[in-house]
Enzyme design. Structure first.
Site, short mmCIF file in Angstrom:
data_model
loop_
_atom_site.label_atom_id
_atom_site.label_comp_id
_atom_site.label_asym_id
_atom_site.label_seq_id
_atom_site.Cartn_x
_atom_site.Cartn_y
_atom_site.Cartn_z
N ARG A 262 23.69 -24.28 37.09
CA ARG A 262 23.21 -22.93 36.82
C ARG A 262 21.89 -22.76 37.56
O ARG A 262 20.86 -23.25 37.11
CB ARG A 262 23.00 -22.84 35.30
CG ARG A 262 22.71 -21.47 34.76
CD ARG A 262 22.19 -21.61 33.34
NE ARG A 262 20.79 -21.96 33.34
CZ ARG A 262 20.16 -22.58 32.35
NH1 ARG A 262 20.80 -22.94 31.28
NH2 ARG A 262 18.86 -22.84 32.45
N HIS A 266 19.16 -19.26 32.03
CA HIS A 266 20.34 -19.12 31.18
C HIS A 266 20.71 -17.65 31.05
O HIS A 266 21.85 -17.25 31.28
CB HIS A 266 20.08 -19.73 29.80
CG HIS A 266 21.15 -19.42 28.81
ND1 HIS A 266 22.39 -20.03 28.85
CD2 HIS A 266 21.19 -18.56 27.76
CE1 HIS A 266 23.12 -19.56 27.86
NE2 HIS A 266 22.43 -18.66 27.20
N TYR A 275 11.58 -26.30 30.70
CA TYR A 275 12.36 -27.51 30.42
C TYR A 275 12.99 -28.16 31.64
O TYR A 275 13.57 -29.22 31.54
CB TYR A 275 13.46 -27.19 29.38
CG TYR A 275 14.39 -26.03 29.74
CD1 TYR A 275 15.47 -26.24 30.59
CD2 TYR A 275 14.18 -24.76 29.23
CE1 TYR A 275 16.33 -25.19 30.92
CE2 TYR A 275 15.02 -23.71 29.56
CZ TYR A 275 16.09 -23.93 30.40
OH TYR A 275 16.93 -22.89 30.73
C1 LIG Z 1 28.03 -20.46 17.92
C2 LIG Z 1 26.86 -20.11 18.79
N1 LIG Z 1 25.71 -20.78 18.64
C3 LIG Z 1 24.63 -20.45 19.39
C4 LIG Z 1 24.72 -19.44 20.31
C5 LIG Z 1 23.51 -19.06 21.16
N2 LIG Z 1 23.77 -19.50 22.55
C6 LIG Z 1 24.19 -18.61 23.49
S1 LIG Z 1 24.54 -19.35 24.93
C7 LIG Z 1 24.12 -20.88 24.36
C8 LIG Z 1 24.26 -22.08 25.25
C9 LIG Z 1 25.66 -22.25 25.75
O1 LIG Z 1 25.73 -23.31 26.65
P1 LIG Z 1 27.05 -23.65 27.43
O2 LIG Z 1 28.21 -23.70 26.50
O3 LIG Z 1 26.79 -24.87 28.23
O4 LIG Z 1 27.32 -22.41 28.38
P2 LIG Z 1 26.43 -21.82 29.56
O5 LIG Z 1 25.76 -20.59 29.03
O6 LIG Z 1 25.48 -22.85 30.02
O7 LIG Z 1 27.40 -21.45 30.63
C10 LIG Z 1 23.69 -20.79 23.04
C11 LIG Z 1 23.19 -21.93 22.24
C12 LIG Z 1 25.95 -18.76 20.43
N3 LIG Z 1 26.12 -17.74 21.29
N4 LIG Z 1 27.01 -19.13 19.68
#
Ligand SMILES: Cc1ncc(C[n+]2csc(CCOP(=O)(O)OP(=O)(O)O)c2C)c(N)n1
Lengths: 365, 326
Positions: A262, A266, A275
């Protein structure tokens, strides 16, 4: 051994990674993944990558100017999305997270529809059946189960199709994702799990989610897992095509781990400087998914400067058009709150709508 | 006419729905060969096959999540949650996905999923097998929430729920599963709409509002009150979301006194919603405040104590006495 010292997931000897195009733009062969593309097809993939990056950059700019509440950028993940998205046939169904703008592009979803969600005009708003592209899912991991259920429907319909479901590395820690692996395996469902391992879940690095390479999880559930260079559009296309074909022909699920990065934050509300070290980003910039296709096209004289200029021009137009249509998106009407909560008449909704309408009318007098 | 228990009536209702529409599927833990732990799906897998009556892995979120996917593909899944206390692992899929996805699509998709939940206490079970989680779901927009109380309603309501294009949370009063009644399964002209409340016993002096397992308790209380010269009306709400306000308010305006009875804890329970609505709409007709009888603000107790926790005839009549004391 301290937790810090263990750093299992990333420091291990690099596992096999399917790659067909090196970061320098050299074509390499892989014994299991053959890919024969015409120059026209390669130019078309290049165009996809560039246009999708432009949609993304334009959306980031719109957010910075206050036109979108938030945006989840796909910068760096274009090849994973275009490669897998272009592997789909019309009858396959895709289940995205909130970052699959490139897959949406491959499914012909009007990009301005994606903006609607981030602008706060609606929570989605496209018809999933129209494009065989499901709605964005904000809750991490939920959509993996929907994809498996849909795949079970395909089985019951005796249809020749598959589903593909997208999720991140963070999502692999969720119960739903693990439940979906179990379901897919025991029902031999025609589903491809496409994990974009972009190394980060907001601020949490991969090693907070796993101690083993993610693609190896699949074997514990009883189906194949494969790691592909997620910045290599050729490899993503070849690997996904094969997995989808296996699913369509009754061979069950596959987990694909697209190893990518990425490059942006985010979302636009995130601050990765808190971080992440800058050198990491610099290292990944050298593996840019677009530059390597460009280098390949150049070196092999499959495209000239006029072609690259024309794609850039098209991207400029697309960006301008997206901006114009984003700004023209009307705000919803207050009473729209009550629409589509239920399909069938619902007394409470009717009552509250009427009361609120009466209240609003009071201001007009 | 056939004499059917409530569980058998549900079974017959589902069988009818499956015969009428090949898209109807049953899914859940142990619903196949075993016929469910309460045997509500008994014999259905034998007659409709494993593709239509699906024994699932042991994972509630998975049951609802895959049911959503099947519904997106045009199926009408009926999911069994084995016991009330085990719906919580599925709460995320029910609340964040099942309830909201149709709206997310601006109405382009429908999710005709039924979530069957055997609910409530009174069967001497261990922890997590006797709860009444209805308020969690009545508080969630996008769901319809209904509760049957007797075999005849069970037979029709389950079919109506399956036919609904909206998601329906369907509560079954597990301690009434074995209650029997004469049902005319060949007739349809006595079908009441799914969301209509019913006056199941007319009366003049006070209204008892109940649903699910407490309807029978209230009917018993009303019969006992008659001996004291009090005429109690009993309304079976049947649907909690939406609520049939017309029937409720009409009854309250006539009697002037209301006691709400449910098994769930009183605090923040569904009775609070009823009390607020009745007060707002019938203020000048009320002779007494709306009173509530229900569980305590404690976890459901061990079964040796459940008779004290669950509203019974005496607690209902005590509340009626208080209503007359104002
Ligand atoms: C159940 C849940 N917990 C927390 C969140 C808040 N949140 C949004 S994106 C994220 C990180 C997701 O990481 P990843 O699965 O690696 O996907 P990326 O966005 O890096 O593609 C979090 C913790 C959420 N949307 N859903």
């Amino acid at each position: 051994m301290t937790v810090e010292a263990s750093r299992g997931a990333r420091d291990e000897a690099p596992p096999e990674l399917v790659q067909l195009l090196t970061p320098e733009g050299e074509r390499v062969e892989h014994p299991d993944y053959d890919l024969d593309l015409t120059p026209e097809e390669i130019r078309s993939l290049y165009r996809d990558l560039v246009l999708v990056r432009r949609i993304d950059l334009e959306a980031v700019a719109l957010q910075r100017q206050g036109e979108l509440g938030i945006w989840a950028s796909l910068l760096g993940q274009e090849a994973a999305q275009i490669g897998s998205g272009r592997a789909l046939t019309d009858s396959d169904m895709a289940f995205p997270t909130y970052r699959e703008h490139g897959v949406a592009w491959c499914r012909d979803v009007d990009p301005v529809k994606l903006l609607g969600l981030f602008r706060g005009v609606n929570h989605g708003g496209w018809d999933p059946k129209e494009h065989n592209f499901h709605l964005y899912t904000i809750v991490i991991g939920s959509q993996t189960l929907h994809a498996v259920g849909y795949a079970m429907g395909i089985q019951r319909d005796d249809a020749t199709a598959a589903t593909i479901v997208y999720f991140g590395d963070g999502a692999t820690s969720q119960g739903d994702v693990n439940e979906s692996f179990i379901w897919a395996s025991v029902f031999n469902a025609p589903v491809v799990f496409f994990c974009q391992n972009n190394q980060w879940a907001i601020s949490e690095p991969l090693e907070k989610q796993t101690r083993i390479p993610l693609y190896r999880r699949a074997s514990g559930f009883g189906f194949p897992g494969i790691r592909v260079d997620g910045n290599d559009v050729f490899a993503c296309l070849a690997v996904t095509r094969k997995a989808l074909e296996a699913a369509r022909t009754g061979q069950g699920p596959t987990l694909i781990e697209a190893f990518t990065y990425r490059m942006g934050a985010h979302t636009t509300t995130d601050d990765p400087t808190r971080y992440r070290v800058a050198s990491e980003l610099e290292a990944w910039k050298l593996k840019d998914p677009i530059e390597r296709v460009k280098a390949y096209l150049f070196k092999n004289e499959l495209a000239d400067q006029a072609f690259f200029d024309s794609v850039d021009k098209e991207a400029d137009q697309l960006g301008a058009d997206l901006r114009r249509r984003c700004l023209a998106m009307p705000d919803p009407e207050p009473l729209d709150i009550f629409d589509h909560v239920y399909r069938e008449p619902h007394a409470l909704i009717d009552q509250e709508r009427a009361q609120f309408a009466g209240y609003l009318e009071g201001f007009e007098k | 006419m056939t004499i059917l228990s409530l569980s058998k009536a549900l079974n017959e209702g589902m069988r009818k729905a499956m015969e009428d529409d090949p898209k109807v599927l049953i899914m859940g833990e142990d619903v196949g060969k075993l016929g469910g732990v309460f045997r509500v799906t008994d014999g259905l897998q034998k007659d409709f096959g494993e593709d239509r009556v699906i024994d699932t892995p042991l994972a509630e979120s998975g049951i609802i999540g895959t049911a959503i996917g099947l519904a997106l593909r045009g199926y009408r899944p009926v999911c069994e949650i084995q016991f009330d206390g085990f719906v919580f692992p599925a709460a995320d899929q029910i609340i964040t996905q099942l309830a909201k996805m149709p709206m997310r699509s601006l109405g382009a998709i429908k999710l005709p999923v039924v979530v069957r939940i055997p609910c409530g206490g009174g069967i001497g079970a261990v922890e997590h097998h006797s709860e009444s989680p209805e308020a969690h779901f009545t508080h969630t927009a996008g769901l319809r929430v209904v509760a049957c109380s007797n075999p005849a309603d069970a037979y029709t309501m389950i079919q109506q729920a399956i036919r609904s294009d909206d998601p329906v949370v369907f509560f079954e009063p597990k301690r009434r599963y074995w209650e029997k009644a004469d049902i005319d399964t060949s007739s349809t002209d006595w079908w009441t709409p799914l969301h209509a409340a019913k006056v199941v016993r007319p009366g003049a002096d006070a209204t008892l509002l109940a649903y699910g397992p407490m309807v029978k308790t209230c009917l018993e209380a009303a019969a006992a009150a008659e001996d004291d010269g009090r005429s109690l009306e009993v309304v079976d709400l049947r649907s909690l979301n939406p609520l049939d306000e017309a029937v409720v308010m009409e009854s309250v305006r006539r009697t002037g006194r209301v006691v709400v009875v449910h098994e769930a804890p009183v605090y923040n329970g569904f009775g609070a919603e009823l009390a607020a609505r009745v007060t707002e709409q019938c203020f000048y007709h009320l002779e007494a405040p709306v009173l509530r009888v229900g569980g305590f603000s404690t976890p459901y107790p061990p079964s040796k104590l459940e008779e004290h926790y669950l509203p019974d005839l005496d607690r209902v009549l005590d509340a009626v006495d208080r209503a007359f004391g104002f």
